[in-house]
Design an enzyme around this catalytic site. Structure first.
Site, mmCIF file in Angstrom:
data_model
loop_
_atom_site.group_PDB
_atom_site.id
_atom_site.type_symbol
_atom_site.label_atom_id
_atom_site.label_comp_id
_atom_site.label_asym_id
_atom_site.label_seq_id
_atom_site.Cartn_x
_atom_site.Cartn_y
_atom_site.Cartn_z
ATOM 1 N N ASP A 68 0.816 -1.216 0.000
ATOM 2 C CA ASP A 68 0.000 0.000 0.000
ATOM 3 C C ASP A 68 0.853 1.271 0.000
ATOM 4 O O ASP A 68 2.072 1.214 0.184
ATOM 5 C CB ASP A 68 -0.956 -0.002 1.209
ATOM 6 C CG ASP A 68 -0.283 -0.448 2.507
ATOM 7 O OD1 ASP A 68 0.950 -0.415 2.590
ATOM 8 O OD2 ASP A 68 -1.004 -0.829 3.446
ATOM 9 N N ASN A 137 -7.236 -2.792 14.125
ATOM 10 C CA ASN A 137 -8.660 -3.043 13.849
ATOM 11 C C ASN A 137 -8.846 -4.260 12.938
ATOM 12 O O ASN A 137 -9.925 -4.484 12.401
ATOM 13 C CB ASN A 137 -9.300 -1.794 13.219
ATOM 14 C CG ASN A 137 -8.674 -1.415 11.881
ATOM 15 O OD1 ASN A 137 -7.836 -2.144 11.356
ATOM 16 N ND2 ASN A 137 -9.082 -0.283 11.335
ATOM 17 N N HIS A 139 -7.096 -4.824 10.112
ATOM 18 C CA HIS A 139 -6.810 -4.610 8.686
ATOM 19 C C HIS A 139 -5.529 -5.326 8.267
ATOM 20 O O HIS A 139 -4.634 -5.568 9.072
ATOM 21 C CB HIS A 139 -6.790 -3.118 8.313
ATOM 22 C CG HIS A 139 -5.621 -2.330 8.765
ATOM 23 N ND1 HIS A 139 -5.663 -0.970 8.963
ATOM 24 C CD2 HIS A 139 -4.328 -2.675 9.051
ATOM 25 C CE1 HIS A 139 -4.479 -0.531 9.323
ATOM 26 N NE2 HIS A 139 -3.655 -1.541 9.393
ATOM 27 N N GLU A 144 -9.516 -1.921 5.329
ATOM 28 C CA GLU A 144 -10.147 -1.605 6.601
ATOM 29 C C GLU A 144 -11.405 -2.459 6.804
ATOM 30 O O GLU A 144 -11.975 -2.983 5.834
ATOM 31 C CB GLU A 144 -10.528 -0.114 6.607
ATOM 32 C CG GLU A 144 -9.340 0.829 6.486
ATOM 33 C CD GLU A 144 -8.574 0.997 7.793
ATOM 34 O OE1 GLU A 144 -8.229 -0.022 8.427
ATOM 35 O OE2 GLU A 144 -8.291 2.149 8.172
HETATM 36 P P1 PGA Z 1 2.270 -1.767 12.812
HETATM 37 O O1 PGA Z 1 1.086 -1.701 11.770
HETATM 38 O O2 PGA Z 1 3.237 -2.769 12.279
HETATM 39 O O3 PGA Z 1 2.829 -0.375 12.810
HETATM 40 O O4 PGA Z 1 1.670 -2.169 14.105
HETATM 41 C C1 PGA Z 1 0.537 -2.865 11.269
HETATM 42 C C2 PGA Z 1 -0.497 -2.525 10.242
HETATM 43 O O5 PGA Z 1 -1.207 -1.521 10.415
HETATM 44 O O6 PGA Z 1 -0.609 -3.272 9.251
#
Ligand code: PGA
Length: 250
Positions: A68, A137, A139, A144
């Site tokens: 992304d 959450n 994702h 999302e």
């Molecule tokens: P993080 O994010 O590795 O910073 O915890 C994970 C994500 O949002 O995919």
């Protein structure tokens, strides 16, 4: 099928994850690696760089596609995911930068950019190994929680909790872009193998929900329950709420 490796801490998680990626690079030197950004993979990339410096890895034929990118950010912006990948991995190993791909956050034509990215992945012959982090959450990529699983690369409006979580990397919360391009769940699901890395107590509940709860687009990572080849590497804190029967190796 899901295989879960439990490691003591972030360091152990990073080491195990890097070893799994390194095995791919050694066995299939022209692999297509799907890569991820965020706090979780930083240690994994550091270990890959160490292995490269020790002469154990050769990235010269490796191709990469990232999950992304924020819309509106140029690759020279230090908050862009292109910049993250360049500084956390690509500049430190012998990868050909032309073989590395991140959605183009500058392209304001979302339809064209998403189609370009899906076509590119298809032209590469698909993703051999996809590295994933897990959002608080649920994702994966920037898919999302939603009412349906998105198949293809698309433009998403980020949820409030994701913007809040990512604001730690920005000077001010209002600087966090509100839109991003992300591979779809379908794009991710086509990868031959998926490697999910998770660290910290803050991910324990959502990881349990994703692996032991219903398969639902409200928890995008829950789709991984259906993938034929998923490896999860987590530290003790992240795995502590999972049923022991799921855990393969201590
Ligand atoms: P993080 O994010 O590795 O910073 O915890 C994970 C994500 O949002 O995919």
């Amino acid at each position: 099928m899901i295989t879960i490796y439990k490691e003591k801490d972030y360091e152990g998680m990073s080491r195990r994850a890097a070893n799994i990626i390194a095995a791919h690079v050694i066995l299939e030197p022209a692999s297509v690696l799907g890569l991820a950004t965020g706090g979780t993979p930083v240690g994994t990339y550091q270990r890959l760089i160490s292995m490269y410096n020790d002469g154990d890895l050769d990235f010269s034929e490796i191709r990469t596609v990232n999950l992304d990118e924020y819309c509106g950010l140029d690759g020279t912006n230090d908050q862009s995911y292109r910049y993250f990948m360049d500084t956390n991995l690509f500049k430190h190993v012998n990868i050909d930068i032309d073989n590395t791909n991140v959605p183009d956050g500058r392209n304001t034509d979302a339809k064209a950019e998403c189609l370009r990215y899906d076509t590119l992945i298809e032209d590469l012959g698909g993703i051999d190994l996809q590295l994933l982090g897990l959002g608080g959450n649920g994702h994966i990529g920037f898919n999302e929680p939603d009412s349906a699983f998105a198949k293809h690369t698309h433009c998403v409006t980020l949820k409030k909790d994701t913007i809040e979580a990512n604001s730690r990397f920005f000077d001010r919360p209002e600087d966090v872009p509100t839109k991003a391009y992300t591979m779809g769940i379908g794009t991710i699901f086509m990868a031959g193998r998926i490697l999910l890395i998770v660290s910290g107590e803050g991910k324990a509940d959502i990881l349990k929900e994703a692996l032991e709860g219903p398969i639902t687009p409200a928890v995008p990572a829950s789709i991984l329950q259906l993938h034929p080849d998923v490896t999860i590497v987590g530290d003790e804190a992240a795995l502590k709420k999972l049923s022991d029967k799921l855990i393969y190796s201590l």
